[in-house]
Design an enzyme around this catalytic site. Structure first.
Site, PDB file in Angstrom:
ATOM      1  N   LEU A   1       5.409   0.285   3.358  1.00 42.07           N
ATOM      2  CA  LEU A   1       4.535  -0.279   2.321  1.00 42.07           C
ATOM      3  C   LEU A   1       3.516  -1.275   2.886  1.00 42.07           C
ATOM      4  O   LEU A   1       2.712  -1.830   2.140  1.00 42.07           O
ATOM      5  CB  LEU A   1       5.385  -0.973   1.243  1.00 42.07           C
ATOM      6  CG  LEU A   1       6.307  -0.039   0.457  1.00 42.07           C
ATOM      7  CD1 LEU A   1       7.232  -0.847  -0.464  1.00 42.07           C
ATOM      8  CD2 LEU A   1       5.488   0.954  -0.373  1.00 42.07           C
ATOM      9  N   GLY A   2       3.582  -1.523   4.181  1.00 49.44           N
ATOM     10  CA  GLY A   2       2.605  -2.417   4.820  1.00 49.44           C
ATOM     11  C   GLY A   2       2.768  -3.881   4.429  1.00 49.44           C
ATOM     12  O   GLY A   2       1.813  -4.660   4.572  1.00 49.44           O
ATOM     13  N   GLY A   3       3.939  -4.264   3.961  1.00 49.21           N
ATOM     14  CA  GLY A   3       4.112  -5.630   3.456  1.00 49.21           C
ATOM     15  C   GLY A   3       3.851  -6.701   4.504  1.00 49.21           C
ATOM     16  O   GLY A   3       3.153  -7.684   4.231  1.00 49.21           O
TER      17      GLY A   3
ATOM     18  N   SER B   1       2.061  -6.357   7.220  1.00 54.35           N
ATOM     19  CA  SER B   1       0.637  -6.273   7.573  1.00 54.35           C
ATOM     20  C   SER B   1      -0.220  -6.972   6.521  1.00 54.35           C
ATOM     21  O   SER B   1      -1.187  -7.664   6.843  1.00 54.35           O
ATOM     22  CB  SER B   1       0.196  -4.810   7.674  1.00 54.35           C
ATOM     23  OG  SER B   1       1.028  -4.108   8.561  1.00 54.35           O
TER      24      SER B   1
ATOM     25  N   LYS C   1       0.864  -1.192   0.000  1.00 52.20           N
ATOM     26  CA  LYS C   1       0.000   0.000   0.000  1.00 52.20           C
ATOM     27  C   LYS C   1       0.893   1.232   0.000  1.00 52.20           C
ATOM     28  O   LYS C   1       2.069   1.163   0.403  1.00 52.20           O
ATOM     29  CB  LYS C   1      -0.940   0.030   1.213  1.00 52.20           C
ATOM     30  CG  LYS C   1      -0.269   0.005   2.598  1.00 52.20           C
ATOM     31  CD  LYS C   1       0.101   1.358   3.164  1.00 52.20           C
ATOM     32  CE  LYS C   1       0.751   1.251   4.547  1.00 52.20           C
ATOM     33  NZ  LYS C   1       1.628   2.361   4.891  1.00 52.20           N
TER      34      LYS C   1
ATOM     35  N   ASP D   1      -1.975  -1.607  10.667  1.00 50.87           N
ATOM     36  CA  ASP D   1      -2.195  -1.458   9.222  1.00 50.87           C
ATOM     37  C   ASP D   1      -2.908  -2.664   8.608  1.00 50.87           C
ATOM     38  O   ASP D   1      -3.226  -2.659   7.420  1.00 50.87           O
ATOM     39  CB  ASP D   1      -0.841  -1.299   8.503  1.00 50.87           C
ATOM     40  CG  ASP D   1      -0.337   0.139   8.533  1.00 50.87           C
ATOM     41  OD1 ASP D   1      -1.097   1.034   8.950  1.00 50.87           O
ATOM     42  OD2 ASP D   1       0.821   0.360   8.130  1.00 50.87           O
TER      43      ASP D   1
ATOM     44  N   PRO E   1       9.690  -4.813   0.106  1.00 51.92           N
ATOM     45  CA  PRO E   1      10.682  -4.473   1.141  1.00 51.92           C
ATOM     46  C   PRO E   1      10.025  -4.280   2.509  1.00 51.92           C
ATOM     47  O   PRO E   1       8.868  -3.846   2.596  1.00 51.92           O
ATOM     48  CB  PRO E   1      11.275  -3.144   0.644  1.00 51.92           C
ATOM     49  CG  PRO E   1      10.950  -3.073  -0.795  1.00 51.92           C
ATOM     50  CD  PRO E   1       9.686  -3.849  -1.002  1.00 51.92           C
TER      51      PRO E   1
ATOM     52  N   GLY F   1       9.996  -2.821   6.631  1.00 50.96           N
ATOM     53  CA  GLY F   1      10.359  -1.588   7.345  1.00 50.96           C
ATOM     54  C   GLY F   1      10.394  -0.431   6.368  1.00 50.96           C
ATOM     55  O   GLY F   1      11.211   0.479   6.474  1.00 50.96           O
TER      56      GLY F   1
HETATM   57  O1  C5P Z   1       0.275  -1.809  15.300  1.00 53.63           O
HETATM   58  P1  C5P Z   1       1.711  -1.971  14.939  1.00 53.63           P
HETATM   59  O2  C5P Z   1       2.347  -3.140  15.646  1.00 53.63           O
HETATM   60  O3  C5P Z   1       1.973  -1.993  13.478  1.00 53.63           O
HETATM   61  O4  C5P Z   1       2.442  -0.656  15.476  1.00 53.63           O
HETATM   62  C1  C5P Z   1       3.841  -0.571  15.627  1.00 53.63           C
HETATM   63  C2  C5P Z   1       4.140   0.606  16.542  1.00 53.63           C
HETATM   64  O5  C5P Z   1       3.853   1.840  15.880  1.00 53.63           O
HETATM   65  C3  C5P Z   1       3.324   0.646  17.816  1.00 53.63           C
HETATM   66  O6  C5P Z   1       3.954  -0.070  18.843  1.00 53.63           O
HETATM   67  C4  C5P Z   1       3.255   2.115  18.136  1.00 53.63           C
HETATM   68  O7  C5P Z   1       4.446   2.539  18.772  1.00 53.63           O
HETATM   69  C5  C5P Z   1       3.244   2.767  16.766  1.00 53.63           C
HETATM   70  N1  C5P Z   1       1.888   3.099  16.277  1.00 53.63           N
HETATM   71  C6  C5P Z   1       1.216   4.168  16.856  1.00 53.63           C
HETATM   72  N2  C5P Z   1      -0.055   4.494  16.402  1.00 53.63           N
HETATM   73  C7  C5P Z   1      -0.604   3.821  15.376  1.00 53.63           C
HETATM   74  C8  C5P Z   1       0.079   2.743  14.773  1.00 53.63           C
HETATM   75  C9  C5P Z   1       1.329   2.405  15.258  1.00 53.63           C
HETATM   76  O8  C5P Z   1       1.707   4.820  17.777  1.00 53.63           O
HETATM   77  N3  C5P Z   1      -1.819   4.178  14.924  1.00 53.63           N
END
Ligand code: C5P
Length: 286
Positions: A109-111, A113, A19, A146, A104, A106
Protein backbone atom coordinates in the site's frame (compact mmCIF):
# COMPACT_ATOMS: atom_id res chain seq x y z
CA UNK A 1 18.56 28.79 9.57
CA UNK A 2 15.16 28.29 7.91
CA UNK A 3 12.47 29.86 10.08
CA UNK A 4 8.75 29.38 10.31
CA UNK A 5 7.55 32.92 11.24
CA UNK A 6 3.94 32.31 10.27
CA UNK A 7 3.85 29.14 12.36
CA UNK A 8 5.83 30.10 15.45
CA UNK A 9 5.10 27.65 18.25
CA UNK A 10 2.69 25.67 16.11
CA UNK A 11 2.90 22.21 14.71
CA UNK A 12 1.82 21.12 11.25
CA UNK A 13 -0.20 18.04 10.41
CA UNK A 14 -0.57 15.93 7.26
CA UNK A 15 -2.43 12.74 6.45
CA UNK A 16 -0.24 10.39 4.39
CA UNK A 17 -2.48 8.00 2.47
CA UNK A 18 -2.19 4.59 0.88
CA UNK A 19 -2.03 3.73 -2.83
CA UNK A 20 -3.12 0.77 -4.88
CA UNK A 21 -1.71 -0.38 -8.21
CA UNK A 22 -4.13 -0.94 -11.06
CA UNK A 23 -1.84 -3.04 -13.17
CA UNK A 24 1.85 -3.39 -12.44
CA UNK A 25 4.44 -4.61 -14.94
CA UNK A 26 8.02 -5.57 -14.15
CA UNK A 27 9.59 -4.84 -17.53
CA UNK A 28 13.33 -5.39 -17.12
CA UNK A 29 16.16 -5.61 -14.64
CA UNK A 30 18.50 -2.63 -14.52
CA UNK A 31 22.25 -2.52 -14.05
CA UNK A 32 21.75 -0.96 -10.59
CA UNK A 33 19.82 -4.07 -9.45
CA UNK A 34 16.43 -2.34 -9.50
CA UNK A 35 13.74 -3.05 -12.09
CA UNK A 36 12.03 -0.79 -14.57
CA UNK A 37 8.33 -1.00 -13.91
CA UNK A 38 5.13 0.41 -15.36
CA UNK A 39 2.05 0.84 -13.25
CA UNK A 40 -1.09 2.83 -12.73
CA UNK A 41 -1.02 4.20 -9.19
CA UNK A 42 -4.13 5.40 -7.42
CA UNK A 43 -4.24 7.27 -4.08
CA UNK A 44 -6.66 5.71 -1.58
CA UNK A 45 -7.66 7.64 1.56
CA UNK A 46 -6.68 4.97 4.11
CA UNK A 47 -4.58 7.40 6.15
CA UNK A 48 -1.90 7.77 8.78
CA UNK A 49 -1.56 11.02 10.73
CA UNK A 50 1.80 12.79 10.73
CA UNK A 51 2.60 15.87 12.80
CA UNK A 52 5.78 17.94 12.67
CA UNK A 53 6.95 19.69 15.82
CA UNK A 54 9.97 22.00 15.81
CA UNK A 55 12.45 21.36 18.64
CA UNK A 56 14.94 23.63 20.35
CA UNK A 57 18.46 23.68 18.90
CA UNK A 58 20.69 20.97 20.35
CA UNK A 59 18.16 18.17 19.91
CA UNK A 60 18.16 15.68 17.08
CA UNK A 61 15.33 14.58 14.76
CA UNK A 62 13.10 12.03 16.43
CA UNK A 63 9.90 10.11 15.90
CA UNK A 64 7.10 9.09 18.29
CA UNK A 65 4.60 6.61 17.02
CA UNK A 66 1.20 5.34 18.04
CA UNK A 67 -1.07 2.77 16.40
CA UNK A 68 0.43 -0.15 14.49
CA UNK A 69 3.91 -1.08 15.74
CA UNK A 70 6.61 0.01 13.28
CA UNK A 71 9.47 -2.46 12.85
CA UNK A 72 13.05 -1.24 12.48
CA UNK A 73 15.20 1.47 14.01
CA UNK A 74 13.94 5.10 13.98
CA UNK A 75 16.90 6.18 11.82
CA UNK A 76 15.70 3.76 9.12
CA UNK A 77 12.25 5.36 9.09
CA UNK A 78 11.70 7.30 5.86
CA UNK A 79 10.33 10.27 7.86
CA UNK A 80 13.64 10.71 9.69
CA UNK A 81 15.54 10.05 6.45
CA UNK A 82 13.46 12.82 4.79
CA UNK A 83 14.42 15.28 7.53
CA UNK A 84 18.13 14.46 7.22
CA UNK A 85 17.96 14.59 3.42
CA UNK A 86 16.61 18.16 3.40
CA UNK A 87 18.88 19.11 6.28
CA UNK A 88 21.85 18.46 4.00
CA UNK A 89 20.56 21.18 1.66
CA UNK A 90 19.09 23.74 4.09
CA UNK A 91 19.91 24.63 7.67
CA UNK A 92 16.89 23.21 9.50
CA UNK A 93 16.17 23.01 13.24
CA UNK A 94 15.68 19.60 14.87
CA UNK A 95 12.20 18.17 14.49
CA UNK A 96 10.04 15.67 16.32
CA UNK A 97 7.49 13.76 14.26
CA UNK A 98 4.36 12.24 15.76
CA UNK A 99 3.01 9.41 13.64
CA UNK A 100 -0.25 7.57 14.14
CA UNK A 101 0.23 4.47 12.02
CA UNK A 102 -2.93 2.96 10.52
CA UNK A 103 -1.83 1.78 7.07
CA UNK A 104 -0.53 -1.81 7.30
CA UNK A 105 3.18 -2.21 6.51
CA UNK A 106 4.81 -4.61 4.05
CA UNK A 107 1.37 -4.61 2.51
CA UNK A 108 1.78 -3.19 -1.01
CA UNK A 109 0.00 0.00 0.00
CA UNK A 110 3.05 2.28 -0.01
CA UNK A 111 2.41 3.41 3.56
CA UNK A 112 6.07 3.86 4.51
CA UNK A 113 6.77 5.61 1.19
CA UNK A 114 3.82 7.97 1.77
CA UNK A 115 5.21 8.84 5.21
CA UNK A 116 8.56 9.80 3.68
CA UNK A 117 7.03 11.82 0.84
CA UNK A 118 4.61 13.63 3.15
CA UNK A 119 7.46 14.44 5.56
CA UNK A 120 9.27 16.15 2.67
CA UNK A 121 6.11 18.11 1.83
CA UNK A 122 5.49 19.06 5.49
CA UNK A 123 9.04 20.35 5.94
CA UNK A 124 8.86 22.23 2.62
CA UNK A 125 5.61 23.93 3.65
CA UNK A 126 6.48 24.56 7.27
CA UNK A 127 9.78 26.26 6.53
CA UNK A 128 8.66 27.87 3.25
CA UNK A 129 11.50 26.18 1.36
CA UNK A 130 9.79 26.86 -1.97
CA UNK A 131 10.56 23.45 -3.48
CA UNK A 132 8.26 22.64 -6.42
CA UNK A 133 6.90 19.17 -7.14
CA UNK A 134 9.71 18.34 -9.57
CA UNK A 135 12.33 19.09 -6.91
CA UNK A 136 10.35 17.25 -4.24
CA UNK A 137 9.98 14.20 -6.52
CA UNK A 138 13.73 14.15 -7.02
CA UNK A 139 14.29 14.14 -3.25
CA UNK A 140 11.56 11.53 -2.84
CA UNK A 141 13.25 9.22 -5.37
CA UNK A 142 16.30 9.19 -3.09
CA UNK A 143 14.14 7.91 -0.22
CA UNK A 144 12.48 5.01 -2.05
CA UNK A 145 11.07 3.89 -5.39
CA UNK A 146 7.39 4.43 -4.48
CA UNK A 147 7.94 7.81 -2.80
CA UNK A 148 7.82 10.19 -5.83
CA UNK A 149 4.20 9.19 -6.61
CA UNK A 150 3.04 10.57 -3.24
CA UNK A 151 4.34 14.09 -3.95
CA UNK A 152 1.57 14.95 -6.44
CA UNK A 153 -0.56 12.15 -4.99
CA UNK A 154 -2.97 11.90 -7.94
CA UNK A 155 -3.83 8.97 -10.27
CA UNK A 156 -0.70 8.51 -12.34
CA UNK A 157 1.20 6.37 -14.80
CA UNK A 158 4.45 5.55 -13.01
CA UNK A 159 7.54 4.19 -14.77
CA UNK A 160 11.32 3.87 -14.52
CA UNK A 161 12.23 2.70 -11.04
CA UNK A 162 9.19 4.65 -9.84
CA UNK A 163 10.59 8.13 -10.33
CA UNK A 164 8.75 8.96 -13.56
CA UNK A 165 5.28 10.11 -12.54
CA UNK A 166 2.79 11.23 -15.17
CA UNK A 167 -0.67 12.21 -13.87
CA UNK A 168 -3.37 10.17 -15.61
CA UNK A 169 -7.00 10.93 -14.67
CA UNK A 170 -9.23 7.85 -14.35
CA UNK A 171 -13.03 7.49 -14.21
CA UNK A 172 -13.55 6.34 -10.65
CA UNK A 173 -15.95 8.93 -9.24
CA UNK A 174 -18.79 7.23 -7.37
CA UNK A 175 -17.03 3.82 -7.26
CA UNK A 176 -16.42 2.06 -3.97
CA UNK A 177 -13.13 0.40 -3.11
CA UNK A 178 -12.64 -2.31 -0.48
CA UNK A 179 -9.22 -3.39 0.78
CA UNK A 180 -8.48 -6.65 2.56
CA UNK A 181 -5.11 -7.22 4.18
CA UNK A 182 -4.60 -10.82 5.30
CA UNK A 183 -1.80 -9.83 7.69
CA UNK A 184 1.08 -11.28 5.67
CA UNK A 185 4.25 -9.19 5.49
CA UNK A 186 5.87 -9.37 2.04
CA UNK A 187 9.43 -8.16 1.46
CA UNK A 188 9.44 -6.17 -1.79
CA UNK A 189 12.94 -7.31 -2.76
CA UNK A 190 11.91 -11.01 -2.40
CA UNK A 191 8.81 -10.43 -4.51
CA UNK A 192 10.90 -8.86 -7.30
CA UNK A 193 13.23 -11.87 -7.20
CA UNK A 194 10.27 -14.17 -7.91
CA UNK A 195 9.39 -12.42 -11.20
CA UNK A 196 10.63 -12.95 -14.74
CA UNK A 197 10.66 -9.43 -16.24
CA UNK A 198 8.98 -8.97 -19.60
CA UNK A 199 9.59 -5.91 -21.78
CA UNK A 200 7.93 -7.35 -24.87
CA UNK A 201 4.32 -6.20 -24.38
CA UNK A 202 2.30 -2.97 -24.55
CA UNK A 203 2.89 -0.62 -21.63
CA UNK A 204 0.24 1.04 -19.47
CA UNK A 205 0.50 4.57 -20.85
CA UNK A 206 -2.88 4.64 -22.64
CA UNK A 207 -5.41 4.10 -19.85
CA UNK A 208 -6.40 7.75 -19.37
CA UNK A 209 -10.12 8.20 -18.67
CA UNK A 210 -10.79 4.49 -18.11
CA UNK A 211 -12.62 2.90 -15.18
CA UNK A 212 -13.07 -0.47 -13.44
CA UNK A 213 -15.25 -1.99 -16.18
CA UNK A 214 -12.45 -1.34 -18.70
CA UNK A 215 -9.77 -2.88 -16.48
CA UNK A 216 -11.36 -6.30 -15.94
CA UNK A 217 -9.37 -8.95 -17.79
CA UNK A 218 -7.02 -6.30 -19.19
CA UNK A 219 -4.96 -4.86 -16.33
CA UNK A 220 -2.79 -7.26 -14.39
CA UNK A 221 -0.26 -7.12 -11.62
CA UNK A 222 2.82 -9.29 -12.36
CA UNK A 223 3.23 -10.01 -8.65
CA UNK A 224 -0.26 -11.40 -8.04
CA UNK A 225 0.17 -14.94 -9.37
CA UNK A 226 3.56 -15.81 -7.82
CA UNK A 227 2.81 -14.13 -4.47
CA UNK A 228 -0.73 -15.58 -4.17
CA UNK A 229 0.60 -19.05 -5.03
CA UNK A 230 2.99 -18.76 -2.10
CA UNK A 231 0.38 -17.36 0.29
CA UNK A 232 -3.05 -19.01 -0.08
CA UNK A 233 -4.68 -16.38 2.19
CA UNK A 234 -4.10 -13.82 -0.57
CA UNK A 235 -5.96 -15.94 -3.10
CA UNK A 236 -8.69 -16.45 -0.49
CA UNK A 237 -8.99 -12.66 -0.07
CA UNK A 238 -9.15 -12.15 -3.85
CA UNK A 239 -11.85 -14.84 -4.21
CA UNK A 240 -13.81 -13.20 -1.41
CA UNK A 241 -13.83 -9.88 -3.31
CA UNK A 242 -15.07 -11.43 -6.56
CA UNK A 243 -17.64 -13.63 -4.77
CA UNK A 244 -19.06 -10.48 -3.19
CA UNK A 245 -19.47 -8.73 -6.54
CA UNK A 246 -16.27 -6.77 -7.18
CA UNK A 247 -16.15 -5.50 -10.77
CA UNK A 248 -12.35 -5.45 -10.71
CA UNK A 249 -10.10 -7.02 -8.08
CA UNK A 250 -6.34 -7.54 -7.78
CA UNK A 251 -3.45 -7.47 -5.36
CA UNK A 252 -1.67 -4.15 -4.80
CA UNK A 253 2.08 -3.83 -5.39
CA UNK A 254 4.00 -6.83 -4.12
CA UNK A 255 1.17 -7.65 -1.70
CA UNK A 256 -0.28 -8.74 0.55
CA UNK A 257 -3.25 -6.33 0.38
CA UNK A 258 -5.94 -7.01 -2.21
CA UNK A 259 -8.55 -4.52 -3.37
CA UNK A 260 -11.84 -4.60 -5.21
CA UNK A 261 -13.90 -1.95 -6.99
CA UNK A 262 -17.67 -2.05 -6.45
CA UNK A 263 -20.36 -0.05 -8.22
CA UNK A 264 -22.41 0.16 -5.00
CA UNK A 265 -21.42 -0.10 -1.34
CA UNK A 266 -19.89 -3.59 -0.82
CA UNK A 267 -22.16 -6.02 1.07
CA UNK A 268 -21.44 -5.88 4.84
CA UNK A 269 -20.59 -9.63 4.91
CA UNK A 270 -17.53 -8.91 2.75
CA UNK A 271 -15.74 -7.65 5.83
CA UNK A 272 -17.84 -8.73 8.80
CA UNK A 273 -16.87 -12.40 8.53
CA UNK A 274 -13.22 -12.04 7.51
CA UNK A 275 -10.68 -13.77 9.77
CA UNK A 276 -10.23 -11.63 12.90
CA UNK A 277 -6.57 -10.74 12.23
CA UNK A 278 -7.24 -9.32 8.73
CA UNK A 279 -7.25 -5.54 8.41
CA UNK A 280 -9.91 -4.04 6.19
CA UNK A 281 -10.88 -0.63 4.84
CA UNK A 282 -13.50 0.67 2.43
CA UNK A 283 -14.53 4.01 0.99
CA UNK A 284 -16.18 5.71 -1.95
CA UNK A 285 -14.37 7.94 -4.46
CA UNK A 286 -15.97 11.39 -4.71
O1 C5P B 1 13.21 1.55 -3.47
P1 C5P B 1 12.81 0.63 -2.37
O2 C5P B 1 13.73 0.74 -1.18
O3 C5P B 1 11.38 0.75 -1.97
O4 C5P B 1 12.97 -0.84 -2.95
C1 C5P B 1 13.01 -1.99 -2.12
C2 C5P B 1 13.59 -3.13 -2.94
O5 C5P B 1 12.67 -3.54 -3.95
C3 C5P B 1 14.87 -2.79 -3.68
O6 C5P B 1 16.00 -3.04 -2.88
C4 C5P B 1 14.83 -3.72 -4.86
O7 C5P B 1 15.27 -5.01 -4.50
C5 C5P B 1 13.35 -3.84 -5.16
N1 C5P B 1 12.88 -2.92 -6.22
C6 C5P B 1 13.23 -3.19 -7.54
N2 C5P B 1 12.79 -2.34 -8.55
C7 C5P B 1 11.99 -1.30 -8.25
C8 C5P B 1 11.62 -1.02 -6.92
C9 C5P B 1 12.09 -1.86 -5.92
O8 C5P B 1 13.93 -4.16 -7.84
N3 C5P B 1 11.55 -0.51 -9.25
Amino acid sequence: MAESPANEGLTRVAFPNAKVNLGLQVRNRRKDGYHNIEGLFLPVPWQDTLELEVLEAGNTHEINSLGLAIPGAPEDNLIIKAAFLLQKEVDLPPMRFHLIKSIPMGAGLGGGSANGAFALKLINEHFNLGLDHVELEAYAARLGSDCPFFIQNVCAHVSGRGERVRPMPLQIEGWWIALLNPGIHIRTADAFNGITPNDDRPGLGDWKGTGPTDWTGALQNDFTKPVAEQHPAIQEALDRLTQHGATFADMSGSGSTVFGFFQDAPPPELMSNCPAHWRTWQGQFT
